[in-house]
Design an enzyme around this catalytic site. Structure first.
Site, PDB file in Angstrom:
ATOM      1  N   LYS A 137       1.029  -1.167   0.045  1.00  0.00           N
ATOM      2  CA  LYS A 137      -0.052   0.174  -0.056  1.00  0.00           C
ATOM      3  C   LYS A 137       0.821   1.237  -0.179  1.00  0.00           C
ATOM      4  O   LYS A 137       0.751   2.070  -0.826  1.00  0.00           O
ATOM      5  CB  LYS A 137      -0.969  -0.050   1.258  1.00  0.00           C
ATOM      6  CG  LYS A 137      -1.916  -1.330   1.315  1.00  0.00           C
ATOM      7  CD  LYS A 137      -2.894  -1.023   2.415  1.00  0.00           C
ATOM      8  CE  LYS A 137      -2.319  -1.052   3.833  1.00  0.00           C
ATOM      9  NZ  LYS A 137      -1.434  -2.608   3.810  1.00  0.00           N
ATOM     10  N   THR A 138       1.827   1.424   0.909  1.00  0.00           N
ATOM     11  CA  THR A 138       2.763   2.370   0.998  1.00  0.00           C
ATOM     12  C   THR A 138       3.563   2.624  -0.330  1.00  0.00           C
ATOM     13  O   THR A 138       3.682   3.950  -0.749  1.00  0.00           O
ATOM     14  CB  THR A 138       3.586   2.373   2.328  1.00  0.00           C
ATOM     15  OG1 THR A 138       2.918   2.268   3.451  1.00  0.00           O
ATOM     16  CG2 THR A 138       4.412   3.657   2.205  1.00  0.00           C
ATOM     17  N   HIS A 194      -1.308  -4.117   9.366  1.00  0.00           N
ATOM     18  CA  HIS A 194      -1.353  -4.838  10.342  1.00  0.00           C
ATOM     19  C   HIS A 194      -2.522  -4.979  11.436  1.00  0.00           C
ATOM     20  O   HIS A 194      -3.186  -4.214  11.662  1.00  0.00           O
ATOM     21  CB  HIS A 194      -0.125  -4.580  10.994  1.00  0.00           C
ATOM     22  CG  HIS A 194       0.382  -6.039  11.925  1.00  0.00           C
ATOM     23  ND1 HIS A 194      -0.052  -6.356  12.934  1.00  0.00           N
ATOM     24  CD2 HIS A 194       1.430  -6.863  11.625  1.00  0.00           C
ATOM     25  CE1 HIS A 194       0.598  -7.329  13.749  1.00  0.00           C
ATOM     26  NE2 HIS A 194       1.578  -7.540  12.684  1.00  0.00           N
TER      27      HIS A 194
END
Length: 631
Positions: free
Chosen positions: A18-19, A66
């Site tokens: 995602k990052t 997470h």
């Protein structure tokens, strides 16, 4: 260029890229903590922005994947217009992907794009197989018709196509409301040396300007906007939909918690009991039970509370029902807000739904009228909902601010309610006030009941004072509005106003036994002239107790029969005669002293001195040394 403002965000399992995807889209790094860089996962929310092919500038929220950081994910999802569900091509849908998907469904995120990332790690045949598998697993979710984009954040393959797809979806998104009150859930709080406290968040509604006074709720801590930044640029105005950093004056960083909300003061309700419509996820493995302790997520807020089911003994997986949540701390909420519930322990998403409103008290379970009220709040006729919201007189602008609706959009509905005689129209100076007919009638009924009870309990007081009536009614309006409504109600004939007293329209009825005592007291005073007796002793001779005597005397003063001068009560008839005699004396002698007045009035010095001072105050006479002359 499109002047509306948008926010897109990511969701998905940890380490699905995602990052890295946001870096490929925007060229910006969102991992800002040392630990994040070391561990290679996002722990806190990250923020970026980019320009789309159409010229739209959009904010981007990078949320942690997470499972330990779902709280941050929930805070980031607040206010998203489009979400990118990121799935790694080499792994497919994972447990945290599913929980993020459940959260997005419960929050009602309107649009999404499925991004199959890490396409460079697999061949074309595997990608086809993975897309087919993902489409099948999303078939029963809000993402079942979402477009799918294959990309590699590492090599930038597919990134231009993803930008175009985002641009196309945003063309369908409605702009957030910049005309209503300000509301910004706070997701970061920090201090900058030389500047002071800074808070950040996504501006959900309203327009924020330099110098605006805002409140941090819960707690009603007031602060002024010292400076604003949008996408790291200083601005004088921030609008709904933008990511905003606000430098607040007059407040210490220790006074603000993440999860608080920055709002226009005195608009949004704050409470510990909320009415809800709750959906237990079909993927949940247990029912939602009465008084179950849960973690309640709303915007950037997480609060512990207990579920109070109103129409079900329990909510089975996939079942929906009305409930309340009894929170351990107050929260800012408005009708229509979306929320998520997670198990207290272990922390796992189990349910969510829609806030129907802030409640004043806990409702009884399994009551038809309670369920009917909840149903109306959930899906009632818009006019019913509007009428119920006008529970006290308000202007159009006040209603628009509280309901987050533009004034122009309200006028047609208000007109329809007025024509249906479901709305009363009042005036405050030249400003129109609107009041729901049902609420106004209930209010007046309560007011008249209070007056009647007061008159029965205190028949000699000539009605209840305006201020005591206001207190007993629990009115919190500004005094001007209270006096306006009270006086117009008297003009409309609902009750009577006599000076500072409010009476029933029939007036106060004096009971027979009290009337007899009054007559006895009057009879005593008819014989005393300008030498009235002691009130207490004379009242006791008329069967009036010592404690009641002042009330009888005050009543005779208020109806104009007696006048209270110093410690004495004189009859109005005797005072009139005294006035006439003194004027006659002064016309003949030009001045009068205490001894002359005593002779003229045929009374003692004890009464003469207070009488002379009374006539001085009435500007009938003017004192010159020991003498009086006509004023």
């Amino acid at each position: 260029m499109d002047e509306r403002h948008y926010l897109i965000g990511t969701a998905g399992h940890v380490d699905h890229g995602k990052t890295e995807l946001i870096r490929a889209l925007s060229g910006m790094e969102t991992d800002r903590l040392k630990e994040e860089k070391q561990r290679g996962i996002s722990i806190e929310l990250g923020f970026a922005h980019m320009m789309l092919p159409s010229g739209r500038q959009v904010g981007i929220v990078d949320v942690p994947g997470h499972e330990r950081f779902v709280r941050q994910m929930l805070a980031g999802a607040s206010g998203m217009d489009v979400v990118l569900l990121v799935i790694a091509a080499d792994e497919g849908i994972m447990p945290q992907t599913q929980e993020h998907l459940d959260i997005l469904t419960l929050l009602g995120i309107p649009r999404g794009i499925v991004v199959i990332n890490k396409a460079d790690l697999v061949d074309e045949e595997w990608l086809d197989l993975m897309e087919e598998e993902i489409r099948e697993e999303l078939r029963e979710t809000a993402f079942h018709e979402a477009p799918i984009c294959r990309v590699s954040a590492l090599t930038s393959v597919g990134i231009p196509n993803l930008r175009q797809t985002i641009d196309g979806l945003l063309a369908e998104v409605e702009s957030k409301n910049s005309t209503g009150p300000i509301r910004m859930p706070i997701d970061r709080v920090f201090s900058i040396q030389g500047f002071g406290t800074v808070v950040t968040g996504t501006l959900h509604s309203g327009t924020m300007k330099l110098g605006t006074e805002l409140a941090i709720e819960p707690g009603h801590i007031l602060a002024k906007v010292r400076s604003l930044q949008v996408y790291k640029n200083k601005v004088s105005v921030a609008e709904a939909g933008q990511r905003v950093a606000v430098n607040l004056a007059g407040i210490d960083v220790a006074e603000v918690e993440r999860g608080s909300v920055l709002v226009t003061p005195n608009v949004f309700k704050v409470g510990k009991i909320l009415d809800l419509k709750v959906l237990n996820l079909s993927s949940a493995d247990k029912p939602l039970t009465q008084r179950q302790r849960v973690r309640f997520h709303l915007g950037t807020t997480e609060i512990l509370g207990r579920i109070h089911l109103l129409e079900n003994k329990e909510l089975s997986p996939g079942q929906e029902g009305f409930a309340q949540i009894l929170l351990e701390e107050p929260v800012v909420a408005a009708s229509g807000d979306r929320f998520v519930l997670r198990f207290y322990s272990p922390t796992q998403t189990i349910a969510g739904g829609k806030v129907l409103g802030v409640a004043e008290f806990k409702q009884k379970r399994f009551k038809d009228n309670v369920i009917a009220q909840m149903t109306l709040k959930d899906q009632g006729d818009p006019l019913d909902l509007l009428e119920r919201e006008i529970a006290e007189p308000q202007t159009v602008s006040e209603l628009a601010s509280r309901l987050h609706i533009a004034s122009n959009d309200l006028e047609a509905s208000l007109k329809a309610l007025e024509e249906a005689k479901r709305l009363e129209v009042w005036l405050e100076d030249e400003t129109t006030l609107y009041w729901g007919t049902g609420s106004a009638e209930i209010w007046r009924s309560k007011l008249i009941t209070i007056i009647k009870v007061y008159e029965r309990t205190n028949p000699l007081r000539g009605g209840i004072s305006r201020e005591e009536l206001k207190t007993r009614l629990g009115v919190t309006w500004k005094n001007r509005r209270w006096q306006t409504i009270l006086e117009q109600g008297s003009i409309r004939g609902y009750y009577r106003i006599s000076g500072s007293k409010v009476q029933t329209k029939e007036g106060v009825e004096i009971p027979t036994d009290i009337s007899k005592r009054l007559e006895a007291l009057r009879a005593k005073w008819q014989l005393v002239g300008l030498s009235p007796p002691d009130l207490t002793a004379t009242a006791e001779a008329c069967s009036i107790s010592k404690s009641e005597a002042p009330e009888y005397a005050q009543y005779l003063c208020e109806i104009g029969e007696w006048v209270h001068i110093d410690q004495f009560y004189f009859s109005q008839k005797d005072l009139k005669l005294a006035k006439e005699r003194m004027i006659q004396f002064l016309k003949e002698h030009s001045e009068i002293g205490i001894s002359e007045a005593r002779e003229v009035w045929e009374t003692s010095r004890k009464y003469t001195v207070p009488l002379l001072e009374f006539f001085d105050n009435q500007k009938l006479t003017k004192r010159n040394g020991d003498k009086r002359t006509l004023y």
